[in-house]
Write an enzyme that holds these catalytic residues in place. Structure first.
Site, PDB file in Angstrom:
ATOM      1  NE  ARG A 120      11.493  72.748  78.037  1.00  0.00           N
ATOM      2  CZ  ARG A 120      11.576  71.466  77.668  1.00  0.00           C
ATOM      3  NH1 ARG A 120      11.946  70.547  78.548  1.00  0.00           N
ATOM      4  NH2 ARG A 120      11.309  71.091  76.436  1.00  0.00           N
ATOM      5  CG  LEU A 121      19.000  72.710  81.657  1.00  0.00           C
ATOM      6  CD1 LEU A 121      19.804  72.135  82.819  1.00  0.00           C
ATOM      7  CD2 LEU A 121      19.930  73.027  80.490  1.00  0.00           C
ATOM      8  CG  PHE A 153      18.105  64.876  78.570  1.00  0.00           C
ATOM      9  CD1 PHE A 153      18.152  63.601  78.033  1.00  0.00           C
ATOM     10  CD2 PHE A 153      16.954  65.633  78.345  1.00  0.00           C
ATOM     11  CE1 PHE A 153      17.084  63.085  77.292  1.00  0.00           C
ATOM     12  CE2 PHE A 153      15.888  65.136  77.616  1.00  0.00           C
ATOM     13  CZ  PHE A 153      15.951  63.858  77.086  1.00  0.00           C
ATOM     14  NE  ARG A 211      16.243  70.261  74.672  1.00  0.00           N
ATOM     15  CZ  ARG A 211      15.093  69.786  75.097  1.00  0.00           C
ATOM     16  NH1 ARG A 211      14.060  70.582  75.240  1.00  0.00           N
ATOM     17  NH2 ARG A 211      14.971  68.505  75.377  1.00  0.00           N
ATOM     18  CG  LEU A 235      11.701  66.496  69.493  1.00  0.00           C
ATOM     19  CD1 LEU A 235      12.451  67.810  69.502  1.00  0.00           C
ATOM     20  CD2 LEU A 235      11.208  66.173  70.882  1.00  0.00           C
ATOM     21  CB  VAL A 278     -12.657  72.732  81.383  1.00  0.00           C
ATOM     22  CG1 VAL A 278     -12.974  73.338  80.028  1.00  0.00           C
ATOM     23  CG2 VAL A 278     -13.847  72.839  82.320  1.00  0.00           C
ATOM     24  CB  SER A 279      -9.554  68.929  78.383  1.00  0.00           C
ATOM     25  OG  SER A 279      -8.525  68.782  77.434  1.00  0.00           O
ATOM     26  CE  LYS A 280      -6.582  73.366  72.336  1.00  0.00           C
ATOM     27  NZ  LYS A 280      -6.164  74.569  71.626  1.00  0.00           N
ATOM     28  CD  GLN A 320      14.397  74.411  74.774  1.00  0.00           C
ATOM     29  OE1 GLN A 320      13.618  73.505  75.041  1.00  0.00           O
ATOM     30  NE2 GLN A 320      15.390  74.758  75.562  1.00  0.00           N
ATOM     31  N   GLY A 354      -6.028  69.096  80.229  1.00  0.00           N
ATOM     32  CA  GLY A 354      -5.917  67.722  80.729  1.00  0.00           C
ATOM     33  C   GLY A 354      -4.608  67.067  80.341  1.00  0.00           C
ATOM     34  CG  PHE A 388     -12.124  76.212  72.684  1.00  0.00           C
ATOM     35  CD1 PHE A 388     -10.951  75.681  72.155  1.00  0.00           C
ATOM     36  CD2 PHE A 388     -12.313  77.581  72.647  1.00  0.00           C
ATOM     37  CE1 PHE A 388      -9.987  76.516  71.614  1.00  0.00           C
ATOM     38  CE2 PHE A 388     -11.351  78.416  72.109  1.00  0.00           C
ATOM     39  CZ  PHE A 388     -10.189  77.888  71.588  1.00  0.00           C
ATOM     40  CB  SER A 405      -2.863  66.406  76.624  1.00  0.00           C
ATOM     41  OG  SER A 405      -4.160  66.556  77.111  1.00  0.00           O
ATOM     42  CG  HIS A 460      11.036  71.714  71.659  1.00  0.00           C
ATOM     43  ND1 HIS A 460      10.301  70.637  71.230  1.00  0.00           N
ATOM     44  CD2 HIS A 460      11.522  71.376  72.885  1.00  0.00           C
ATOM     45  CE1 HIS A 460      10.348  69.675  72.152  1.00  0.00           C
ATOM     46  NE2 HIS A 460      11.062  70.105  73.169  1.00  0.00           N
ATOM     47  CB  ALA A 475       0.501  70.964  83.991  1.00  0.00           C
ATOM     48  CD  GLU A 505      18.656  67.580  75.226  1.00  0.00           C
ATOM     49  OE1 GLU A 505      17.984  68.506  74.745  1.00  0.00           O
ATOM     50  OE2 GLU A 505      19.244  67.666  76.297  1.00  0.00           O
ATOM     51  CG  HIS A 537      14.593  70.124  70.417  1.00  0.00           C
ATOM     52  ND1 HIS A 537      15.465  69.273  69.776  1.00  0.00           N
ATOM     53  CD2 HIS A 537      14.351  69.573  71.628  1.00  0.00           C
ATOM     54  CE1 HIS A 537      15.727  68.250  70.573  1.00  0.00           C
ATOM     55  NE2 HIS A 537      15.072  68.413  71.703  1.00  0.00           N
TER      56      HIS A 537
HETATM   57  C1  LIG Z   1       7.678  66.446  70.708  1.00  0.00           C
HETATM   58  C2  LIG Z   1       7.957  66.906  72.094  1.00  0.00           C
HETATM   59  C3  LIG Z   1       8.729  66.135  72.951  1.00  0.00           C
HETATM   60  C4  LIG Z   1       8.989  66.561  74.253  1.00  0.00           C
HETATM   61  N1  LIG Z   1       9.751  65.785  75.070  1.00  0.00           N
HETATM   62  C5  LIG Z   1       9.974  66.196  76.342  1.00  0.00           C
HETATM   63  C6  LIG Z   1      10.746  65.396  77.237  1.00  0.00           C
HETATM   64  O1  LIG Z   1      11.203  64.311  76.888  1.00  0.00           O
HETATM   65  N2  LIG Z   1      10.954  65.865  78.482  1.00  0.00           N
HETATM   66  C7  LIG Z   1      10.452  67.051  78.924  1.00  0.00           C
HETATM   67  O2  LIG Z   1      10.676  67.421  80.062  1.00  0.00           O
HETATM   68  N3  LIG Z   1       9.702  67.824  78.087  1.00  0.00           N
HETATM   69  C8  LIG Z   1       9.447  67.424  76.830  1.00  0.00           C
HETATM   70  N4  LIG Z   1       8.690  68.197  76.002  1.00  0.00           N
HETATM   71  C9  LIG Z   1       7.966  69.340  76.554  1.00  0.00           C
HETATM   72  C10 LIG Z   1       6.742  68.837  77.336  1.00  0.00           C
HETATM   73  O3  LIG Z   1       6.218  67.689  76.705  1.00  0.00           O
HETATM   74  C11 LIG Z   1       5.624  69.859  77.440  1.00  0.00           C
HETATM   75  O4  LIG Z   1       6.133  71.097  77.809  1.00  0.00           O
HETATM   76  C12 LIG Z   1       4.604  69.419  78.480  1.00  0.00           C
HETATM   77  O5  LIG Z   1       4.176  68.101  78.234  1.00  0.00           O
HETATM   78  C13 LIG Z   1       3.422  70.354  78.505  1.00  0.00           C
HETATM   79  O6  LIG Z   1       2.455  69.800  79.349  1.00  0.00           O
HETATM   80  P1  LIG Z   1       1.206  70.657  79.794  1.00  0.00           P
HETATM   81  O7  LIG Z   1       0.398  69.802  80.688  1.00  0.00           O
HETATM   82  O8  LIG Z   1       1.652  71.968  80.296  1.00  0.00           O
HETATM   83  O9  LIG Z   1       0.408  70.933  78.421  1.00  0.00           O
HETATM   84  P2  LIG Z   1      -0.216  69.954  77.335  1.00  0.00           P
HETATM   85  O10 LIG Z   1       0.192  68.554  77.489  1.00  0.00           O
HETATM   86  O11 LIG Z   1       0.008  70.619  76.030  1.00  0.00           O
HETATM   87  O12 LIG Z   1      -1.752  69.990  77.672  1.00  0.00           O
HETATM   88  C14 LIG Z   1      -2.537  71.127  77.427  1.00  0.00           C
HETATM   89  C15 LIG Z   1      -3.972  70.786  77.737  1.00  0.00           C
HETATM   90  O13 LIG Z   1      -4.740  71.974  77.699  1.00  0.00           O
HETATM   91  C16 LIG Z   1      -5.923  71.769  76.973  1.00  0.00           C
HETATM   92  N5  LIG Z   1      -6.323  73.063  76.423  1.00  0.00           N
HETATM   93  C17 LIG Z   1      -5.560  73.931  75.725  1.00  0.00           C
HETATM   94  N6  LIG Z   1      -6.290  75.015  75.399  1.00  0.00           N
HETATM   95  C18 LIG Z   1      -7.525  74.827  75.916  1.00  0.00           C
HETATM   96  C19 LIG Z   1      -8.724  75.575  75.914  1.00  0.00           C
HETATM   97  N7  LIG Z   1      -8.835  76.758  75.276  1.00  0.00           N
HETATM   98  N8  LIG Z   1      -9.800  75.067  76.553  1.00  0.00           N
HETATM   99  C20 LIG Z   1      -9.745  73.866  77.170  1.00  0.00           C
HETATM  100  N9  LIG Z   1      -8.645  73.111  77.185  1.00  0.00           N
HETATM  101  C21 LIG Z   1      -7.553  73.591  76.577  1.00  0.00           C
HETATM  102  C22 LIG Z   1      -5.579  70.709  75.953  1.00  0.00           C
HETATM  103  O14 LIG Z   1      -6.738  70.023  75.571  1.00  0.00           O
HETATM  104  C23 LIG Z   1      -4.617  69.818  76.755  1.00  0.00           C
HETATM  105  O15 LIG Z   1      -5.388  68.877  77.469  1.00  0.00           O
HETATM  106  C24 LIG Z   1       8.465  67.786  74.699  1.00  0.00           C
HETATM  107  C25 LIG Z   1       7.694  68.568  73.840  1.00  0.00           C
HETATM  108  C26 LIG Z   1       7.454  68.155  72.547  1.00  0.00           C
HETATM  109  C27 LIG Z   1       6.701  69.044  71.629  1.00  0.00           C
END
Ligand SMILES: Cc1cc2nc3c(=O)[nH]c(=O)nc-3n(C[C@H](O)[C@H](O)[C@H](O)COP(=O)(O)OP(=O)(O)OC[C@H]3O[C@@H](n4cnc5c(N)ncnc54)[C@H](O)[C@@H]3O)c2cc1C
Length: 561
Positions: free
Chosen positions: A373-374, A115, A274, A240, A32-34, A228, A11, A154, A40, A338, A14, A243, A230
Site C-alpha cells: 500500500r502507498l 509521500f 514502504r 509510528l 455497532v462498535s466495540k 506492510q 465506527g 462486541f 477508533s 503497520h 470506513a 511518513e 512501516h
Molecule cells: C499510527 C498509524 C498512522 C496511520 N497514518 C495513516 C495516514 O496518514 N494515511 C493513511 O492513508 N493511512 C494511515 N494509516 C492507516 C489507516 O489509519 C487505517 O488503515 C484506517 O484508519 C483504518 O480505518 P478503518 O475504519 O478501516 O478501521 P478502524 O479505524 O480501525 O476502526 C475499526 C472500528 O471497528 C470497531 N470494531 C472492531 N472490531 C469490532 C467488533 N468485534 N465488534 C464491534 N466493533 C468492532 C472498532 O471499535 C472501530 O470502531 C495509519 C495507521 C496507523 C496505525
C-alpha cells in the site's frame, strides 16, 4: 432484539463514512462498535489522505492510479484502483464541505505533501493529525443524522439465513448479554489485524475481528500474506512516526551517518515505497550498519519552525518515548508491522460472496493496495469504499422485504461463550496471544523463506490447539474485558494462519512478500490473488488461486524507484 435496515460493524473512518452515506440516502442505519467511534484506530492516522485534486498540472487521477498499480507491484486490481483515484477528489471536497479542516497553501487551496511512491505531492493533510480531524468531521455528521450507535457492543458472529446475511450477534459489554442485531445489510468496517504481530504501530483494538468473523462464516480472506512493515516505527515501543516526516524531507541514516536509501532507490531515496524502504533498513541492520538494532530518522535540517508547524505530533511521540527531541537529535527507528493489505474479499462496491454482507476499510481487500500500500491511500480507501459499500447496500435493501432473525446463531454463540466461561484449567489467553505474536514475528517478518514459514505453520498449529483450551479468570457479566481479550485472541489465531500459509505457498517476491529463496517476481505463475477459505478451528485454511488480477491499462513492468 435490535433491528435496522443497515448495520455497520465498526465506527472508524470506513464505518462512519458508510453510515453517513446510508443516512444521507434515507436508510435506517446503525453502528455497532466495540469502542466509542472517535476512539477508533483511524484517529491515530497522522500523515494524510491522497487525491489528485488538480492543484498541480503534473497530477491527475490517472497518474494517481498508475502510482497505485506500480506501488501494488501489479497485484492490485486496476479497475478498483481507477475507481478509487477517480472518486478521490470528490470525496475530499465532500469532507471539506462538511467542515473538515485541511492544512492550506498560502493562496487558500488545500495543501498537499509528497509521500512515498507518489509521482507528485498529492497527500492532503491536517498537520500530522489527519485521521483525528476527519474522524471528528464524520462524528458530527452522525450526530446530524442522529445515527444510532451501539457503543461497547462486541460483534462475535455473522448471521446467515438461507445464504443471505441477516446481521450479527453482538456481546453487550455493559451487561454481558449476547444480542441479535438483525439487518437486511451488514457492512463490516472493523479495521486491521496489526495485533497479530508482537510489535505493531496498531492500537490494542486492531485484532482482525471482522476478518475472522466473515472468514468463519464462509467469506474468503484475500491476499493475507501481504503485510506492510512501516519503515519508521519507534524502536522503544513500535509507535509510528508518520511518513509525513520523510515527506517533509527527513533523512534516514545508518551508523556511519550515510543516507543509505540512495543505494536502494537511486531516484526516490527516502521516498521510495514502504516495502522498499523497510527492506533497505533491515538490510542495513542485518549487515551491521545499524545502531543497536535500528537506524536513525533525522529531522534536524528541517528546522524548529517547520517541525513545530507541520510535524508537532511526531516530535512529541518521539520525545515521550525516547526523551530525544527531534529538533536537535536523530530518532532511533526500525520497521514495524503497520497495515494488513489483505482482508475480506470484496468487489468494487464492497460486496462479498454472501448477499447482504459488505466490507470496507482496512478489514476489506478490494483490492486497491495489492502487494504494497502507498501511504495516504488507506484513509482514502476508508472514505471511498465506505461510501460505495453504503450506496450499494442502500440500493440492495430496497429489494429485500424482510429478514429472519437468526435465533440459531444467537443460541450457538450463547453456548460457545457459556462454554468458555465455564472452562477451567486450560491455557491463559495472554499466553496464547504471546505465542501467536511470537510465531508471526519470528516466522513471517520482512524477509521470508520456506523452512522458516513451514516452521511457522507448525508453531501456529500448536497455538491453535492451545487456543481451544483458553480460559478466563473473570466470570462476571459487567465489562468482562478478560472475556473480550480471549475472543480477540481467538480471532488473531484464525487470522494468523492465512497469512503464514499464503506466504509459504507464494514462492515469489512481490511487494511486501520478500522471499529470500525466490527473490524475483513471477508474473507467469503468480499474477493472481490468494483466497483463503476457513475449514474449521482444527484444520489449516484451504488455499484457492482462482481469482485473477484485473489489469486495465498498465501491464506489469520492472518496479524501480
Ligand atoms: C499510527 C498509524 C498512522 C496511520 N497514518 C495513516 C495516514 O496518514 N494515511 C493513511 O492513508 N493511512 C494511515 N494509516 C492507516 C489507516 O489509519 C487505517 O488503515 C484506517 O484508519 C483504518 O480505518 P478503518 O475504519 O478501516 O478501521 P478502524 O479505524 O480501525 O476502526 C475499526 C472500528 O471497528 C470497531 N470494531 C472492531 N472490531 C469490532 C467488533 N468485534 N465488534 C464491534 N466493533 C468492532 C472498532 O471499535 C472501530 O470502531 C495509519 C495507521 C496507523 C496505525
Amino acid at each position: 432484539m435490535i433491528k435496522h435496515d443497515i448495520v455497520v460493524i465498526g465506527g472508524g473512518l470506513a464505518g462512519m463514512r458508510a453510515a453517513v452515506e446510508a443516512a444521507e440516502r434515507g436508510a435506517d442505519v446503525a453502528i455497532v462498535s466495540k469502542m466509542h467511534p472517535v476512539r477508533s484506530h483511524s484517529g491515530a492516522a497522522q500523515g494524510g489522505i491522497n487525491a489528485a485534486l488538480g492543484n498541480r498540472e503534473d497530477d491527475s487521477p490517472e497518474n494517481h492510479a498508475f502510482d497505485c498499480a506500480k506501488g501494488s507491484d501489479y497485484l492490485g486490481d486496476q479497475d478498483a484502483i481507477e475507481v478509487m483515484a477517480e472518486d478521490a477528489p470528490g470525496q475530499i471536497i465532500w469532507l471539506e464541505h462538511r467542515g473538515c479542516i485541511f492544512s492550506r497553501l498560502p493562496d487558500g487551496r488545500i495543501a498537499q505533501r509528497p509521500f512515498g511512491g507518489a509521482g507528485s505531492p498529492r497527500t492532503c493533510y491536517s498537520a500530522d493529525v489527519t485521521g483525528l480531524v476527519i474522524l471528528h468531521t464524520l462524528w458530527e455528521q452522525l450526530e446530524r443524522f442522529k445515527v444510532k450507535v451501539y457503543e461497547e457492543y462486541f460483534a462475535t458472529a455473522l448471521c446467515v439465513e438461507d445464504g443471505i446475511g441477516t446481521g450479527v450477534v453482538a456481546y453487550n459489554m455493559r451487561n454481558g448479554e449476547l444480542e441479535l442485531v438483525t439487518a437486511k445489510a451488514t457492512i463490516f468496517a472493523t479495521g486491521g489485524a496489526g495485533r497479530v504481530y508482537a510489535k505493531t504501530t496498531n492500537g490494542y483494538a486492531s485484532t482482525g475481528d471482522g476478518m475472522a468473523i466473515a472468514y468463519r462464516a464462509g467469506i474468503p480472506l484475500m491476499d493475507m500474506e501481504f503485510v506492510q512493515f512501516h519503515p519508521t516505527s519507534l524502536k522503544e515501543n513500535g509507535v509510528l512516526l508518520s511518513e509525513a516526516a520523510r515527506g517533509e524531507g527527513a533523512y534516514l541514516l545508518n551508523k556511519d551517518g550515510e543516507r543509505f536509501m540512495f543505494k536502494y532507490a537511486p531516484n526516490k531515496g527516502e521516498l521510495a515505497s514502504r516495502d522498499v524502504v523497510s527492506r533497505a533498513e533491515w538490510t542495513e541492520i542485518l549487515e551491521g550498519r545499524g545502531i543497536d538494532g535500528c537506524v536513525l530518522l533525522d529531522l534536524r535540517h528541517l528546522g524548529r519552525e517547520k517541525i513545530l508547524e507541520r510535524l508537532p505530533q511526531i516530535r512529541e511521540l518521539a520525545l515521550d518515548a525516547t526523551g530525544k527531541d527531534a529538533i536537535d537529535t536523530p530518532i532511533p527507528i526500525l520497521p514495524g508491522m503497520h497495515y494488513t493489505m489483505g482482508g475480506i474479499a470484496t468487489d468494487k462496491d464492497g460486496a462479498t460472496n454472501i448477499p447482504g454482507v459488505y466490507a470496507a476499510g482496512e478489514c476489506a481487500c478490494v483490492s486497491v493496495h495489492g502487494a504494497n500500500r502507498l501511504g495516504g491511500n488507506s484513509l482514502l480507501e476508508t472514505i471511498v469504499f465506505g461510501a460505495r459499500a453504503a450506496k450499494h447496500a442502500a440500493s440492495y435493501i430496497n429489494g429485500v422485504k424482510d429478514v429472519t432473525p437468526s435465533v440459531k446463531t444467537l443460541r450457538s454463540e450463547q453456548d460457545r461463550i457459556n462454554g468458555i466461561l465455564a472452562r477451567s484449567g486450560g491455557e491463559r489467553h495472554s499466553h496464547v496471544r504471546k505465542a501467536v505474536n511470537a510465531a508471526m514475528s519470528d516466522h513471517a517478518f520482512i524477509f521470508r523463506d520456506a523452512p522458516t514459514l513451514t516452521n511457522g505453520m507448525d508453531a501456529l498449529r500448536k497455538v491453535r490447539e492451545a487456543a481451544a483450551t483458553m480460559t478466563v479468570q473473570d466470570k462476571s457479566k459487567t465489562f468482562n474485558t478478560d472475556l473480550v481479550n480471549l475472543l480477540e485472541t481467538e480471532f488473531l489465531v484464525d487470522i494468523a494462519q492465512p497469512i503464514m500459509l499464503g506466504a509459504l505457498n507464494r514462492d515469489e517476491s512481490r511487494g511486501a512478500q520478500a522471499r529470500t529463496d525466490f527473490p524475483d517476481r513471477n508474473d507467469e505463475k503468480w499474477l493472481k490473488h490468494t483466497l483463503m477459505h476457513y475449514r474449521g478451528q482444527t484444520s489449516d485454511p484451504q488455499a484457492d488461486y482462482s481469482r485473477k488480477v484485473t489489469i486495465t491499462k498498465w501491464q506489469p513492468m520492472v518496479r524501480t524507484y
